[in-house]
Design a protein around this motif. Structure first.
Motif, PDB file in Angstrom:
ATOM      1  N   ALA A 135      -0.672   0.424   7.420  1.00 12.94           N
ATOM      2  CA  ALA A 135      -1.825  -0.463   7.264  1.00 12.94           C
ATOM      3  C   ALA A 135      -2.034  -1.158   8.604  1.00 12.94           C
ATOM      4  CB  ALA A 135      -1.581  -1.474   6.154  1.00 12.94           C
TER       5      ALA A 135
ATOM      6  N   THR B 131      -6.726  -7.174  -3.437  1.00 13.19           N
ATOM      7  CA  THR B 131      -6.940  -5.825  -2.920  1.00 13.19           C
ATOM      8  C   THR B 131      -8.334  -5.332  -3.284  1.00 13.19           C
ATOM      9  OG1 THR B 131      -5.981  -4.885  -4.933  1.00 13.19           O
ATOM     10  CG2 THR B 131      -4.518  -5.114  -3.028  1.00 13.19           C
TER      11      THR B 131
ATOM     12  N   CYS C 282       0.614 -10.408  -0.786  1.00 17.37           N
ATOM     13  CA  CYS C 282      -0.696  -9.803  -0.992  1.00 17.37           C
ATOM     14  C   CYS C 282      -1.429 -10.630  -2.043  1.00 17.37           C
ATOM     15  CB  CYS C 282      -0.536  -8.356  -1.449  1.00 17.37           C
ATOM     16  SG  CYS C 282      -2.107  -7.493  -1.620  1.00 17.37           S
TER      17      CYS C 282
ATOM     18  N   VAL D  68      -5.601   1.748  -2.028  1.00 14.27           N
ATOM     19  CA  VAL D  68      -4.419   0.925  -2.262  1.00 14.27           C
ATOM     20  C   VAL D  68      -4.354   0.579  -3.741  1.00 14.27           C
ATOM     21  CG1 VAL D  68      -4.432  -0.040   0.070  1.00 14.27           C
ATOM     22  CG2 VAL D  68      -5.596  -1.262  -1.762  1.00 14.27           C
TER      23      VAL D  68
ATOM     24  N   MET E 148      -6.695  -5.160   1.894  1.00 12.99           N
ATOM     25  CA  MET E 148      -5.823  -6.131   1.231  1.00 12.99           C
ATOM     26  C   MET E 148      -5.918  -7.450   1.978  1.00 12.99           C
ATOM     27  SD  MET E 148      -2.534  -3.592   1.313  1.00 12.99           S
ATOM     28  CE  MET E 148      -3.155  -2.828   2.806  1.00 12.99           C
TER      29      MET E 148
ATOM     30  N   SER F  37       0.808  -1.217   0.000  1.00 12.94           N
ATOM     31  CA  SER F  37       0.000   0.000   0.000  1.00 12.94           C
ATOM     32  C   SER F  37       0.842   1.268   0.000  1.00 12.94           C
ATOM     33  CB  SER F  37      -0.938   0.017   1.205  1.00 12.94           C
ATOM     34  OG  SER F  37      -0.220   0.180   2.415  1.00 12.94           O
TER      35      SER F  37
ATOM     36  N   ALA G  54      -5.476  -0.094   4.704  1.00 16.50           N
ATOM     37  CA  ALA G  54      -4.503   0.984   4.586  1.00 16.50           C
ATOM     38  C   ALA G  54      -5.116   2.233   5.199  1.00 16.50           C
ATOM     39  CB  ALA G  54      -4.155   1.225   3.125  1.00 16.50           C
TER      40      ALA G  54
ATOM     41  N   SER H  16      -9.476  -0.070  -0.110  1.00 18.99           N
ATOM     42  CA  SER H  16      -8.501   0.264   0.930  1.00 18.99           C
ATOM     43  C   SER H  16      -8.060  -0.981   1.704  1.00 18.99           C
ATOM     44  CB  SER H  16      -9.086   1.294   1.903  1.00 18.99           C
ATOM     45  OG  SER H  16     -10.219   0.758   2.554  1.00 18.99           O
TER      46      SER H  16
END
Length: 178
Positions: free
Chosen positions: A60, A89, A86, A133, A94, A56, A123, A92
């Motif tokens: 976070a 997403t 990750c 993000v 993840m 991001s 995030a 915002s």
């Protein structure tokens, strides 16, 4: 996966992938003499947090831990590797997937998987408010599978939350004060 005009540019899965390694000591044990699950969970959260921050591009916070599976005990003297990436997403949020591996510190045998987890991070900006993000760009077939599985987990999370809220509203309407 294509980029949407006006959106943040996507980042490949490998851009934020990380491994955290830690040797387990007597300070990490529970009453059974194996490593306490909470110690492993902290390492998982630390590694996932690093991935979320890297992906991001800033702070976070842990929003939820969907699943933490302990597959085998970890012992004093094990070198634990926590591998995180990750998987998916949203605007915002993840999903970070984590694999936990362990190997004896003084042996040359391969590490074995002892746990796995899925965490959701949000995030945040300097005021603690959600911030956008970049989309994750799966690079391999395995990354694409993880992305698709993360979408299924998200759908289940949202459906579970909606069902629980509906039940609570129904019980409140019936006069129950839970």
């Amino acid at each position: 996966m294509t980029e949407i005009p006006g959106e943040l540019p996507g980042k490949p899965t490998a851009a934020s992938r990380t491994t955290l390694s830690h040797i387990m000591t007597a300070n990490d044990t529970n009453l059974l003499g194996t490593v306490h699950g909470g110690v492993i969970m902290k390492l998982v959260d630390d590694a996932a947090g690093a991935v979320a921050g890297r992906h991001s591009g800033g702070p976070a916070v842990t929003a939820s831990m969907d699943e933490m599976a302990f597959l085998a005990p970890v012992r004093v003297g094990d070198l634990v590797h926590v591998k995180a990436q990750c998987n998916w997403t949203g605007r915002s949020s993840m999903e970070i997937g984590v694999r936990v591996l362990a190997e004896r510190w003084n042996e040359s045998t391969p590490a074995t998987q002892v746990g796995s987890a899925y965490l959701v991070f949000a995030a945040v900006d300097a005021d603690g408010k959600p911030r956008r993000v970049p989309p994750v760009l799966p690079q391999t077939e395995r990354d694409e599978r993880r992305y698709q599985e993360a979408q299924i987990r998200r759908t289940h999370r949202l459906a579970r939350r909606q069902a629980i809220m509906a039940l609570r509203e129904e019980r409140a309407a019936q006069g129950f004060d839970d």
